[in-house]
Design an enzyme around this catalytic site. Structure first.
Site, PDB file in Angstrom:
ATOM      1  N   HIS A   1     -26.067 -12.110  33.577  1.00 58.65           N
ATOM      2  CA  HIS A   1     -25.271 -11.466  34.860  1.00 58.65           C
ATOM      3  C   HIS A   1     -25.661 -12.621  36.100  1.00 58.65           C
ATOM      4  CE1 HIS A   1     -24.080  -9.015  38.212  1.00 58.65           C
ATOM      5  NE2 HIS A   1     -23.792  -8.065  37.356  1.00 58.65           N
TER       6      HIS A   1
ATOM      7  N   GLU B   1     -20.189 -14.185  34.418  1.00 53.40           N
ATOM      8  CA  GLU B   1     -21.048 -13.281  33.398  1.00 53.40           C
ATOM      9  C   GLU B   1     -20.730 -13.528  32.048  1.00 53.40           C
ATOM     10  OE1 GLU B   1     -21.496  -9.501  35.197  1.00 53.40           O
ATOM     11  OE2 GLU B   1     -21.082 -10.314  37.090  1.00 53.40           O
TER      12      GLU B   1
HETATM   13  O1  TA6 Z   1     -20.959  -7.336  36.839  1.00 54.67           O
HETATM   14  C1  TA6 Z   1     -20.429  -6.725  37.635  1.00 54.67           C
HETATM   15  C2  TA6 Z   1     -20.840  -5.258  37.969  1.00 54.67           C
HETATM   16  O2  TA6 Z   1     -20.743  -4.519  36.870  1.00 54.67           O
HETATM   17  C3  TA6 Z   1     -20.044  -4.639  39.025  1.00 54.67           C
HETATM   18  O3  TA6 Z   1     -19.283  -3.661  38.613  1.00 54.67           O
HETATM   19  C4  TA6 Z   1     -21.603  -4.222  39.662  1.00 54.67           C
HETATM   20  O4  TA6 Z   1     -22.055  -3.159  39.685  1.00 54.67           O
HETATM   21  C5  TA6 Z   1     -22.380  -5.199  39.440  1.00 54.67           C
HETATM   22  O5  TA6 Z   1     -22.287  -5.473  38.039  1.00 54.67           O
HETATM   23  C6  TA6 Z   1     -23.944  -5.108  39.992  1.00 54.67           C
HETATM   24  O6  TA6 Z   1     -24.421  -4.307  39.363  1.00 54.67           O
HETATM   25  P1  TA6 Z   1     -25.814  -3.629  39.850  1.00 54.67           P
HETATM   26  O7  TA6 Z   1     -26.433  -2.612  39.130  1.00 54.67           O
HETATM   27  O8  TA6 Z   1     -26.740  -5.165  39.619  1.00 54.67           O
HETATM   28  O9  TA6 Z   1     -25.862  -3.290  41.125  1.00 54.67           O
END
Ligand code: TA6
Length: 308
Positions: A172, A283
């Site tokens: 991520h 990501e």
């Molecule tokens: O990677 C995108 C995502 O899935 C978004 O939908 C948002 O939820 C982000 O990840 C961040 O998630 P988190 O659990 O780190 O707040």
């Protein structure tokens, strides 16, 4: 390579000046600097680095589920993005090649440092939610490799149990940019994506250049070029100049995310609130389908971010 380790993080610096910093919490890369000290990753000013929650920024490791999977029997009890990013990993060691002499073998002739981290079903630092809701015997090795022009993060997920399990894997990555309104994402034209802002609609990326002008949350499945083995690269350009090239090994998806104003406002650990103007999540992951890992088998995936 200069190197330091305390009970919370590992820091490595190449003789050429580049550096990387990895928190044992989540094996989260929280800093990657080039030789001039320019930071390449975005980290929230309010990111929790004390292990109390997943780090807001850097490169959180998502395993064994991306998002939440309420209808998936094996992972429906897990929190969003799984437990790897909220577990305390063990530092397994480093390997370097720094002088030309050492590099005789490798053509790169560049100083390199590789840091290895481990998490398994038996790890003392494993998030308890894993034991409670994902009772499989597994072993993860996460490697962070730094050289003057790139950062590679790779994961090997091994099934040490007797029954197969399904998992999703994603890195991520919060890339740092100067001004999101001047950023263009290249390499995804004609790619299919699921739009999580538009309630999971499946679309095709047609608008070129692909720029960010609002909340963006897309799971891409870029097509592989005919007869070409490796996955297509994604390039992030700023003010017309290519800045990062993201390449993938065995990770068939790319998520592109920017929370924009409202979502940034809603995240307590996202600071400053206009910080979304300075970041773009690209990501790499295997999240479009479940990766079945048979007993004794392993899933491997990697990303390389090259500075252009
Ligand atoms: O990677 C995108 C995502 O899935 C978004 O939908 C948002 O939820 C982000 O990840 C961040 O998630 P988190 O659990 O780190 O707040």
């Amino acid at each position: 390579v200069t190197f330091s380790e305390d009970n919370s993080r590992v820091v490595a610096e190449l003789p050429t000046g580049e550096s990387v910093q990895v928190l044992l919490h989540g094996a989260t890369v929280i800093s990657w600097k080039d030789a001039s000290g320019d930071e390449k990753l975005w980290l929230s000013d309010a990111a929790k680095l004390d292990g109390s929650k997943a780090v807001r920024g850097g490169i959180p490791v998502v395993f064994p589920v991306f998002g939440t999977a309420p209808t998936h029997p094996q992972t429906k009890g897990l929190p969003q993005h799984g437990f790897a990013r909220t577990s305390r990993w063990e530092f397994l060691g480093k390997s370097t090649s720094e002088s030309a002499a050492d590099d005789k073998a490798s053509a790169s002739n560049e100083p390199t440092v590789k840091l290895d981290f481990g998490l398994s079903s038996g790890s003392p630092g494993l998030d308890p939610v894993a034991r409670a809701h994902w009772p499989f015997r597994f072993n993860l090795i996460y490697s962070v490799t730094l050289n003057p022009s790139s950062l590679t993060t790779s994961i090997v997920a091994t099934n040490d149990g007797a029954e197969s399990f399904e998992c999703q894997v994603l890195m991520h990555t919060y890339l740092r940019v100067n001004d999101i309104t001047k950023v263009e994402i290249q390499g995804l034209s004609n790619a299919f994506y699921t739009d999580k802002v538009d309630a999971g609609a499946v679309k095709t990326q047609t608008s070129t250049p692909f720029t960010i002008a609002g909340e963006t949350d897309r799971v891409y499945t870029p097509a592989k070029e005919e007869g070409v083995e490796e996955e297509a690269a994604v390039t992030v350009a700023e003010q017309g100049r290519p800045k990062y090239r993201v390449t993938r090994d065995n990770l068939s998806n790319v998520v592109v995310w920017n929370p924009w104003t409202d979502k940034a406002q809603g995240m307590a650990d996202f600071e400053p609130k206009d910080g979304f103007r300075k970041m773009l999540c690209v990501e790499p992951g295997a999240v479009g389908a479940w990766q079945a890992v048979e007993a004794g088998d392993a899933f491997e995936g990697a990303q390389t971010i090259t500075l252009l």
